[in-house]
Design a protein around this motif. Structure first.
Motif: not given
Lengths: 289, 356
Positions: A183, A185-190, B47, B50-52, B72-73, B77-79, B156
């Protein structure tokens, strides 16, 4: 006096523990070492002294090794080519199995592909049938693809046999990786591929080494499939060539054992090289457990 | 900086609906804390932002742009995760630079961002260490550094302090608040700890069973809880609540509970004989020295140094009173209570809503 007695009791307990360990250890040691000892004994004995029954040859020699390396016997005409075949096939099987099973485990465990678990269970189901029973169908299949006598047939067959177990092992291992890492990594854009390459693979190294070694050794040691699928002397593996030694009545035992000893060295080397990679604890510090 | 807006957000897992139409807006630069007991849906809401987690119904917008279908990307946003989720095979520096590396930012920019974030968080000496070589608080700071480096529209935080020991938690709380005051990035922070919510938030969203119970500044929630749940959830020790009946006679109003008369202000929404919950905070009760007021029996005396907590019995109910300073009161003593009448709360028994 009483302290003395206590110490003595303790000693007795330790001795009995030690004795139990020895009782198990000695047979295991003999069980493992006697065949190897025999192989070594044969390989350093001159031809006529090989079966003399002595514990150590009267005139130990390395002549057998020279004989093998120089391919000076009818059975050893293609020794180097066959050793090469074994290596090529084992390495290919290791690499291909790794590629297939890592990708599958990642898809099943991390991407949660629909039906992934079913596929894995179906693959594992093939182990209910002994590999030997599948040899003839595999032979036919390879015939249909026109792959008989091609080393690809053996490589593909071995990958097929090794993969389900490898997928299962890798899936179990990757289930243990913290989900938050994906999760994050996904948020970091991977993307999925970047996640696979930059996060998943580095953390799976210990399991990958274990699984890769397993597949490689499985292919290296394979006899039945290699015997069935390959037939040209120059394309068979050394395992098959070793089997051929027994075709004659007066087999050159000392050469068979010498070749066998040489054949046993790479797996031992591989095992000791990779052992240190097969450590757990690579993910320490990722998440608080 | 950015605004965030939730419109009728719903979430179901299979047939179980766990979030029932939540709507609220977050202003630019605001620090909003989602707080509630476990299972109230606060983490799920975060979440979804966040897009999770896919959104079952409704719309989430960042800067007035609906982001329901964005990855998400792409949401900028950063979590920060409860478990830190640091990449164990990368150094602190690489952990922080990872997102920029994925975006193919040039190395000069990456370096200056990482150096800057490290300076803010006092991580400079640790940049070349691996997460396993760090303490819990340091790991938490790296996780924050990873978020800062991104310079996102929204931060977040998902229960980021739950894994730290009590002392460190207080320190990190102040650190996160200071960080927000410095960066002024819109922040959504999830916690189950109402103290964290009270101390950090610009506004608190109290959630319970998938709905929003009340939204307001910490002191609004403390002073005027909108319903019984909020009244009991916010504040520590929590509010004393008694079941009683509202009486209104001759322009005077009180609540009858446990056979005593409890003072209240005059309400406009109440009726004589209405079944109510009567609430008063432990800090809004004092011991009367004149011997007047409601009599109570002392059960336990708990000195904490600056304050003393008393557990009292009135009729069949127990009350907590927090006194400043120390006391000579002993268990089994009888004391008399004086209640700050303007700080009492009355809630309808059936609807549990606040009555004014």
């Amino acid at each position: 006096m009483s302290a003395n007695a206590k110490r003595r009791r303790l000693t007795w307990k330790m001795v009995s523990t030690e004795a139990k360990l020895l009782l198990i250890g000695i047979p295991v040691f003999l069980w493992t070492m006697i065949p190897i000892y025999h192989m070594v004994l044969f390989s350093i004995s001159p031809r006529n002294a090989a079966t003399s029954g002595r514990l150590w040859p009267k005139e130990p020699t390395l002549g057998n090794f020279a004989f093998v390396f120089q391919q000076k016997h009818f059975y050893l005409d293609h020794f180097w080519a066959q050793l090469g075949n074994s290596l090529l096939i084992a390495i290919s099987v290791g690499a291909l199995t790794l590629a297939v099973s890592t990708a599958a485990a990642f898809a099943i465990s991390r991407l949660k592909v629909r039906g992934g678990r079913t596929v894995m269970n179906l693959a594992l189901f093939t182990y209910f049938i002994p590999a030997a029973f599948l040899a003839v169908p595999m032979y036919k299949t390879m015939g249909n693809y026109g792959l008989l006598n091609s080393q690809w047939s053996l490589i593909l067959a071995m990958v097929t046999i090794a993969s389900p177990y490898c997928i299962w092992v890798l899936k179990q291992a990757s289930d243990k990786l913290p989900w938050e890492l994906d999760e994050a990594a996904r948020m970091d854009g991977a993307t999925a591929m970047q996640l696979f390459r930059l996060v998943y693979l580095p953390l799976m190294v210990p399991s990958l080494v274990a699984v890769g070694t397993y597949a490689l050794l499985l292919a290296w040691n394979e006899y039945l499939y290699a015997f069935l699928l390959l037939s040209k002397d120059s394309s068979v593996t050394l395992a098959v060539a070793l089997g051929n030694f027994l075709a004659a009545d007066d087999s050159p035992w000392e050469l068979l054992m010498t070749t066998g000893l040489i054949y046993a060295l790479p797996p031992a080397a591989i095992y000791y090289t990779f052992k240190r990679y097969m450590v757990s604890g690579l993910t320490a510090g990722a998440v608080k457990s | 900086m950015a605004t965030v807006s939730f419109q009728n957000i719903e979430k179901s897992f299979g047939k179980t609906k766990i979030i029932h139409g939540i709507s609220f807006d977050i202003a630019e630069g605001e620090f909003v804390v989602l707080v509630g007991p476990s299972g109230c849906g606060k983490s799920t809401l975060l979440r979804m932002l966040a897009g999770l987690e896919p959104i079952t119904g409704g719309e989430i917008a960042i800067d007035n742009k609906v982001i329901n279908d964005l990855d998400s990307k792409d949401r900028d946003i950063a979590m920060v995760f409860q478990s830190y989720a640091l990449y164990p095979h990368m150094t602190v520096r690489d952990n922080m630079a990872f997102s920029l590396k994925l975006r193919k930012a040039d190395s000069g920019l990456t370096n200056s961002r990482v150096t800057n974030a490290a300076r803010i968080l006092n991580l400079d000496p640790l940049l070349d260490r691996f997460p396993r070589e760090l303490s819990g608080g340091q790991r938490q700071r790296v996780a924050m550094g990873r978020a800062i480096v991104r310079d996102p529209k929204v931060f977040l935080f998902d229960e980021p302090l739950s894994n730290l020991d009590a002392k460190l938690r207080v320190a990190m709380r102040a650190e996160i608040k200071a960080l927000h005051q410095r960066l002024k990035t819109t922040t959504v922070y999830v916690t189950h700890d109402q103290i964290e919510a009270m101390t950090m938030a610009d506004r608190i969203v109290v959630m319970h069973d998938g709905i929003v119970e009340q939204i307001g500044t910490p002191l609004e929630l403390f002073d005027r809880p909108g319903n019984l749940f909020v009244a009991q959830f916010i504040g520590s020790p929590s509010m004393n609540v008694l079941k009683g009946t509202l009486r209104r006679v001759d322009g005077r109003e009180w609540v009858e509970a446990e056979g005593r008369q409890w003072p209240t202000l005059i309400h406009t929404q109440t009726l004589d004989g209405q079944a109510v919950h009567y609430g008063v905070r432990p800090t809004d009760i004092t011991l009367s020295s004149s011997g007047t007021g409601i009599a109570a029996k002392v059960i336990v005396v708990e000195p904490t140094g600056a304050e003393t907590e008393l557990l009292l019995e009135v009729g069949g109910a127990q009350l907590v009173v927090v006194m400043h300073g120390r006391t000579s009161v002993r268990p089994d003593d009888t004391v008399h209570l004086e209640i700050a009448v303007d700080k009492t709360h009355v809630f309808d028994r059936a609807s549990e809503q606040r009555l004014d």
